[in-house]
Design an enzyme around this catalytic site. Structure first.
Site, PDB file in Angstrom:
ATOM      1  N   VAL A  61     -29.849  12.299  37.715  1.00 17.09           N
ATOM      2  CA  VAL A  61     -30.742  13.056  38.002  1.00 17.09           C
ATOM      3  C   VAL A  61     -29.385  14.812  37.972  1.00 17.09           C
ATOM      4  O   VAL A  61     -29.700  15.397  37.722  1.00 17.09           O
ATOM      5  CB  VAL A  61     -29.679  13.201  39.618  1.00 17.09           C
ATOM      6  CG1 VAL A  61     -28.483  12.991  39.899  1.00 17.09           C
ATOM      7  CG2 VAL A  61     -30.138  14.214  41.108  1.00 17.09           C
ATOM      8  N   TYR A  62     -28.466  14.393  36.846  1.00 17.46           N
ATOM      9  CA  TYR A  62     -28.361  15.198  35.895  1.00 17.46           C
ATOM     10  C   TYR A  62     -29.269  16.027  35.317  1.00 17.46           C
ATOM     11  O   TYR A  62     -29.926  15.439  33.519  1.00 17.46           O
ATOM     12  CB  TYR A  62     -27.221  14.488  34.218  1.00 17.46           C
ATOM     13  CG  TYR A  62     -26.403  13.476  35.598  1.00 17.46           C
ATOM     14  CD1 TYR A  62     -25.463  13.273  36.274  1.00 17.46           C
ATOM     15  CD2 TYR A  62     -25.195  12.905  34.242  1.00 17.46           C
ATOM     16  CE1 TYR A  62     -24.877  13.278  37.064  1.00 17.46           C
ATOM     17  CE2 TYR A  62     -24.292  12.107  35.131  1.00 17.46           C
ATOM     18  CZ  TYR A  62     -24.017  12.918  36.339  1.00 17.46           C
ATOM     19  OH  TYR A  62     -22.705  11.911  36.726  1.00 17.46           O
ATOM     20  N   SER A  63     -29.367  16.848  34.759  1.00 18.38           N
ATOM     21  CA  SER A  63     -30.736  18.028  34.922  1.00 18.38           C
ATOM     22  C   SER A  63     -31.809  17.463  34.635  1.00 18.38           C
ATOM     23  O   SER A  63     -32.698  17.717  33.692  1.00 18.38           O
ATOM     24  CB  SER A  63     -30.344  18.369  33.404  1.00 18.38           C
ATOM     25  OG  SER A  63     -28.857  19.617  33.648  1.00 18.38           O
ATOM     26  N   ALA A  64     -31.914  16.464  35.645  1.00 13.61           N
ATOM     27  CA  ALA A  64     -33.766  16.314  35.570  1.00 13.61           C
ATOM     28  C   ALA A  64     -34.077  15.313  34.621  1.00 13.61           C
ATOM     29  O   ALA A  64     -35.033  15.384  34.300  1.00 13.61           O
ATOM     30  CB  ALA A  64     -34.909  17.489  35.725  1.00 13.61           C
TER      31      ALA A  64
END
Length: 344
Positions: A61-64
């Protein structure tokens, strides 16, 4: 660099690990953290490895997914010398299979993470949150398949409550599935809730803590003072609403003690805050982040020395808060305390 076992597992991890949330940063939260590109990321990885920090933590989920991609590029050609921890469960899209820890989601999320990281195995896969809509038996059986296939080596969780973690551990024990060995948790001088239930659980069950946000979401950087406005460069202007809540008066009291100990030791406020955490029970590794080389080198200076007993006692006292029910009787009343002595 000191190394510790991750919980009761055979995996040895450095007491400091590197959080790659700044890698490829985009969006209102991660963009404010930083937007380190592959070239700069490789330099930060170089510095970490020189210091003995070989565990790198990220999440889909970190920056998609961009954080995983940049980390993969930064470690290219030296995979055998690093440990990769990543997380999944939080939404990566709007579809029904884009969130949670159902078998379909876990398998696809693991395959996607392997592709983005450019590797064929993940050392530690952690569930980023508890999925109440999927039976824990389904989750554990899927993780067991992924371990058996060699795609992941160890499993853990992040941000679970005590009952969620214990339910999962009990099911794993009953069914013969791999047990979670790590719990990635928020823990800092300004946020000691981990101690009430999750720390005793970790000590009893052999689950090691990987600490995120050891500087209380950027509040223990040494740049915040009572009666002064936030520095213009502080990320708290954009991200405070996403992070753990704090009692501001308590925060300033803690900072003043940190300042005094910084004067006594010649160390920085962040180094002292991190060093205090390294002495806490069940802590296997503290995850540090950095937007640049200067920040990274400063945080690496948190190891190789020790606070005095008296300094630790002052930090303990100023950061202490009353435990919520049902925990406060065990700290206030002799009969309760005798049944449950403090973890040391």
């Amino acid at each position: 660099m000191e190394y510790r076992h991750l919980g009761a597992s055979g995996l040895r991890v450095p007491v400091l690990s590197f959080g790659a949330g700044t890698f490829g940063g985009s969006g209102p939260l991660f963009g404010a953290w930083g937007n380190t590109d592959a070239g700069e990321a490789r330099r930060l990885v170089d510095i970490c490895l020189e210091a003995g920090v070989n565990l790198f933590d990220t999440a889909d989920v970190y920056s998609a997914g961009a954080s995983e991609e940049v980390l993969g590029q930064a470690i290219r050609g030296r995979r055998d010398g690093v440990l990769i921890s990543t997380k999944t469960a939080l939404p990566m899209g709007e579809g029904p299979q884009d969130w949670g820890t159902s078998p379909a989601r876990l398998i696809r999320a693991t395959e996607d993470a392997l592709r983005r990281l450019g590797t064929d195995y993940i050392d530690l896969l952690q569930l980023h949150a508890f999925d109440a809509s999927t039976p824990v038996e389904e989750v554990l059986s899927t993780l067991d398949l992924l371990v058996a296939s060699g795609k992941i080596r160890y499993t853990g969780v992040s941000n679970f409550s005590g009952w969620e973690l214990m339910k999962s551990l009990a099911a794993a024990e009953r069914l013969g599935y791999p047990r979670y060995v790590a719990h990635q948790v928020y823990y800092s001088l300004a946020g000691r809730d981990y101690e009430w239930e999750l720390m005793p659980l970790g000590a009893d069950q052999g689950v090691g803590a990987l600490v995120w946000s050891p500087l209380a979401w950027g509040r223990l950087t040494g740049k915040i003072r009572r009666g002064e406005p936030l520095p213009k460069a502080s990320r708290l202007h954009e991200t405070a609403q996403y992070g753990p809540p704090v009692n501001e008066e308590k925060l300033y009291d803690i900072i003043e003690v940190l300042d005094a100990i910084a004067d006594e030791t010649g160390r920085t406020v962040p180094q002292i805050a991190i060093n205090w955490l390294l002495g806490r029970p069940t802590v296997s590794s503290v995850i540090i982040g950095a937007r640049n080389e200067e920040q990274l080198r400063q945080n690496l200076g948190a190891v190789g020395w020790n606070l005095s007993k008296e300094q630790i006692e002052r930090l303990d006292a100023v950061s202490a808060v009353t435990a919520p029910y049902p925990y406060f009787p065990y700290r206030r009343q002799e009969g309760f305390a005798r049944l449950n002595p403090p973890i040391v």
